[in-house]
Design a protein around this motif. Structure first.
Motif, mmCIF file in Angstrom:
data_model
loop_
_atom_site.group_PDB
_atom_site.id
_atom_site.type_symbol
_atom_site.label_atom_id
_atom_site.label_comp_id
_atom_site.label_asym_id
_atom_site.label_seq_id
_atom_site.Cartn_x
_atom_site.Cartn_y
_atom_site.Cartn_z
ATOM 1 N N THR A 106 9.815 7.131 6.295
ATOM 2 C CA THR A 106 11.075 7.863 6.338
ATOM 3 C C THR A 106 10.904 9.299 5.874
ATOM 4 O O THR A 106 11.375 10.230 6.521
ATOM 5 C CB THR A 106 12.127 7.167 5.450
ATOM 6 O OG1 THR A 106 12.218 5.804 5.838
ATOM 7 C CG2 THR A 106 13.482 7.838 5.592
ATOM 8 N N THR A 107 10.203 9.483 4.751
ATOM 9 C CA THR A 107 10.070 10.825 4.161
ATOM 10 C C THR A 107 8.749 11.504 4.493
ATOM 11 O O THR A 107 8.591 12.688 4.220
ATOM 12 C CB THR A 107 10.197 10.736 2.628
ATOM 13 O OG1 THR A 107 9.118 9.945 2.116
ATOM 14 C CG2 THR A 107 11.530 10.135 2.220
ATOM 15 N N GLN A 108 7.789 10.741 5.023
ATOM 16 C CA GLN A 108 6.432 11.229 5.300
ATOM 17 C C GLN A 108 5.738 11.730 4.029
ATOM 18 O O GLN A 108 4.796 12.518 4.091
ATOM 19 C CB GLN A 108 6.447 12.337 6.368
ATOM 20 C CG GLN A 108 7.003 11.893 7.704
ATOM 21 C CD GLN A 108 6.248 10.703 8.284
ATOM 22 O OE1 GLN A 108 5.038 10.610 8.206
ATOM 23 N NE2 GLN A 108 6.992 9.772 8.865
ATOM 24 N N GLN A 109 6.191 11.274 2.867
ATOM 25 C CA GLN A 109 5.589 11.630 1.587
ATOM 26 C C GLN A 109 4.924 10.408 0.983
ATOM 27 O O GLN A 109 5.383 9.289 1.148
ATOM 28 C CB GLN A 109 6.667 12.139 0.609
ATOM 29 C CG GLN A 109 7.430 13.343 1.098
ATOM 30 C CD GLN A 109 6.552 14.571 1.203
ATOM 31 O OE1 GLN A 109 5.738 14.833 0.322
ATOM 32 N NE2 GLN A 109 6.706 15.320 2.283
ATOM 33 N N ARG A 110 3.822 10.649 0.263
ATOM 34 C CA ARG A 110 3.171 9.557 -0.471
ATOM 35 C C ARG A 110 3.878 9.428 -1.813
ATOM 36 O O ARG A 110 3.923 10.367 -2.594
ATOM 37 C CB ARG A 110 1.691 9.849 -0.674
ATOM 38 C CG ARG A 110 0.917 9.831 0.625
ATOM 39 C CD ARG A 110 -0.551 10.178 0.393
ATOM 40 N NE ARG A 110 -1.230 10.281 1.658
ATOM 41 C CZ ARG A 110 -2.050 9.348 2.124
ATOM 42 N NH1 ARG A 110 -2.312 8.281 1.404
ATOM 43 N NH2 ARG A 110 -2.624 9.490 3.293
ATOM 44 N N GLU A 111 4.443 8.260 -2.030
ATOM 45 C CA GLU A 111 5.219 8.018 -3.244
ATOM 46 C C GLU A 111 4.678 6.787 -3.948
ATOM 47 O O GLU A 111 4.373 5.786 -3.299
ATOM 48 C CB GLU A 111 6.693 7.793 -2.879
ATOM 49 C CG GLU A 111 7.288 8.929 -2.085
ATOM 50 C CD GLU A 111 8.565 8.529 -1.352
ATOM 51 O OE1 GLU A 111 8.926 7.331 -1.361
ATOM 52 O OE2 GLU A 111 9.174 9.420 -0.751
ATOM 53 N N PHE B 96 0.827 -1.211 0.000
ATOM 54 C CA PHE B 96 0.000 0.000 0.000
ATOM 55 C C PHE B 96 0.859 1.259 0.000
ATOM 56 O O PHE B 96 0.501 2.267 -0.605
ATOM 57 C CB PHE B 96 -0.961 0.004 1.189
ATOM 58 C CG PHE B 96 -2.189 -0.828 0.973
ATOM 59 C CD1 PHE B 96 -3.093 -0.519 -0.039
ATOM 60 C CD2 PHE B 96 -2.452 -1.927 1.770
ATOM 61 C CE1 PHE B 96 -4.237 -1.286 -0.246
ATOM 62 C CE2 PHE B 96 -3.587 -2.705 1.577
ATOM 63 C CZ PHE B 96 -4.479 -2.381 0.560
ATOM 64 N N MET B 97 2.010 1.211 0.658
ATOM 65 C CA MET B 97 2.915 2.354 0.650
ATOM 66 C C MET B 97 3.439 2.582 -0.770
ATOM 67 O O MET B 97 3.485 3.709 -1.247
ATOM 68 C CB MET B 97 4.089 2.120 1.609
ATOM 69 C CG MET B 97 5.047 3.283 1.704
ATOM 70 S SD MET B 97 6.498 2.929 2.685
ATOM 71 C CE MET B 97 7.345 1.752 1.647
ATOM 72 N N HIS B 98 3.797 1.500 -1.475
ATOM 73 C CA HIS B 98 4.296 1.634 -2.842
ATOM 74 C C HIS B 98 3.195 2.091 -3.799
ATOM 75 O O HIS B 98 3.488 2.698 -4.822
ATOM 76 C CB HIS B 98 4.899 0.317 -3.328
ATOM 77 C CG HIS B 98 6.165 -0.061 -2.629
ATOM 78 N ND1 HIS B 98 7.235 0.793 -2.480
ATOM 79 C CD2 HIS B 98 6.535 -1.214 -2.016
ATOM 80 C CE1 HIS B 98 8.207 0.195 -1.821
ATOM 81 N NE2 HIS B 98 7.800 -1.028 -1.517
ATOM 82 N N LEU B 99 1.943 1.815 -3.452
ATOM 83 C CA LEU B 99 0.824 2.293 -4.266
ATOM 84 C C LEU B 99 0.492 3.757 -3.968
ATOM 85 O O LEU B 99 -0.335 4.356 -4.648
ATOM 86 C CB LEU B 99 -0.413 1.418 -4.039
ATOM 87 C CG LEU B 99 -0.342 0.017 -4.628
ATOM 88 C CD1 LEU B 99 -1.481 -0.845 -4.101
ATOM 89 C CD2 LEU B 99 -0.374 0.075 -6.146
ATOM 90 N N GLY B 100 1.109 4.322 -2.945
ATOM 91 C CA GLY B 100 0.876 5.723 -2.606
ATOM 92 C C GLY B 100 -0.271 5.937 -1.645
ATOM 93 O O GLY B 100 -0.653 7.080 -1.392
ATOM 94 N N ASP B 101 -0.833 4.891 -1.088
ATOM 95 C CA ASP B 101 -1.949 5.020 -0.155
ATOM 96 C C ASP B 101 -1.485 5.375 1.252
ATOM 97 O O ASP B 101 -2.234 5.963 2.029
ATOM 98 C CB ASP B 101 -2.754 3.722 -0.093
ATOM 99 C CG ASP B 101 -3.545 3.474 -1.362
ATOM 100 O OD1 ASP B 101 -3.638 4.394 -2.195
ATOM 101 O OD2 ASP B 101 -4.068 2.363 -1.515
ATOM 102 N N ILE B 102 -0.276 4.981 1.584
ATOM 103 C CA ILE B 102 0.286 5.215 2.915
ATOM 104 C C ILE B 102 1.573 6.011 2.730
ATOM 105 O O ILE B 102 2.379 5.684 1.854
ATOM 106 C CB ILE B 102 0.594 3.880 3.620
ATOM 107 C CG1 ILE B 102 -0.675 3.055 3.773
ATOM 108 C CG2 ILE B 102 1.253 4.111 4.969
ATOM 109 C CD1 ILE B 102 -0.432 1.648 4.283
ATOM 110 N N PRO B 103 1.798 7.042 3.545
ATOM 111 C CA PRO B 103 3.051 7.795 3.397
ATOM 112 C C PRO B 103 4.262 6.949 3.790
ATOM 113 O O PRO B 103 4.185 6.098 4.678
ATOM 114 C CB PRO B 103 2.896 8.982 4.349
ATOM 115 C CG PRO B 103 1.672 8.751 5.128
ATOM 116 C CD PRO B 103 0.922 7.617 4.551
ATOM 117 N N ASN B 104 5.371 7.200 3.116
ATOM 118 C CA ASN B 104 6.622 6.550 3.438
ATOM 119 C C ASN B 104 7.033 6.993 4.837
ATOM 120 O O ASN B 104 7.102 8.185 5.117
ATOM 121 C CB ASN B 104 7.682 6.955 2.413
ATOM 122 C CG ASN B 104 9.003 6.272 2.617
ATOM 123 O OD1 ASN B 104 9.431 6.025 3.742
ATOM 124 N ND2 ASN B 104 9.665 5.986 1.511
#
Length: 135
Positions: free
Chosen positions: A81-86, A71-79
């Motif tokens: 480490t960076t607190q950015q959605r990627e 889900f993080m890689h899909l951009g649904d959850i912020p990373n």
């Protein structure tokens, strides 16, 4: 020749295992042996922030951690480490495929809750991936 080999041989002794074996023989001294092995500047396990999470690891929490990464890689959850959605769709696909491999390899070996969790997680992730890729 044999004398040379005898001179070069050595024995490795791990005190952690010998202390554990001794403490099992003497149950009252178990906590003393464990306390003696722990350095004085290291906090006990219970006061470490991630100690409880490591102790509670089971198959369901393993699946959830893999799903969270997807889900993080899909951009649904912020990373974290960076607190950015990627978005990293190839990485998301890899995590989804990994969960699919786990589903195939564990077929017939999971309890009902684990199987249901894995099926639902894969369904959600696959639908989300298809929505993002347009396939």
């Amino acid at each position: 020749m044999d004398e040379e080999q005898d001179e070069r041989s050595f024995t490795v002794s791990d005190k952690r295992f010998s202390a554990r074996r001794e403490s099992e023989d003497r149950p009252g001294e178990r906590s003393q042996a464990a306390a003696a092995e722990r350095p004085t500047d290291t906090p006990p396990q219970s006061s470490r922030p991630h100690a409880a999470a490591a102790e509670e690891m089971n198959f369901a929490s393993f699946l959830i951690s893999l799903g969270t990464q997807a889900f993080m890689h899909l951009g649904d959850i912020p990373n974290p480490t960076t607190q950015q959605r990627e978005k990293d769709l190839p990485a998301a696909k890899q995590m989804i495929d990994l969960l699919g491999v786990l589903q195939e390899k564990t077929k017939g070996n999971l309890d009902a809750d684990e199987e249901r969790l894995l099926q639902q997680l894969l369904l959600d992730l696959r639908l989300r991936y298809v929505r993002d890729t347009g396939r």
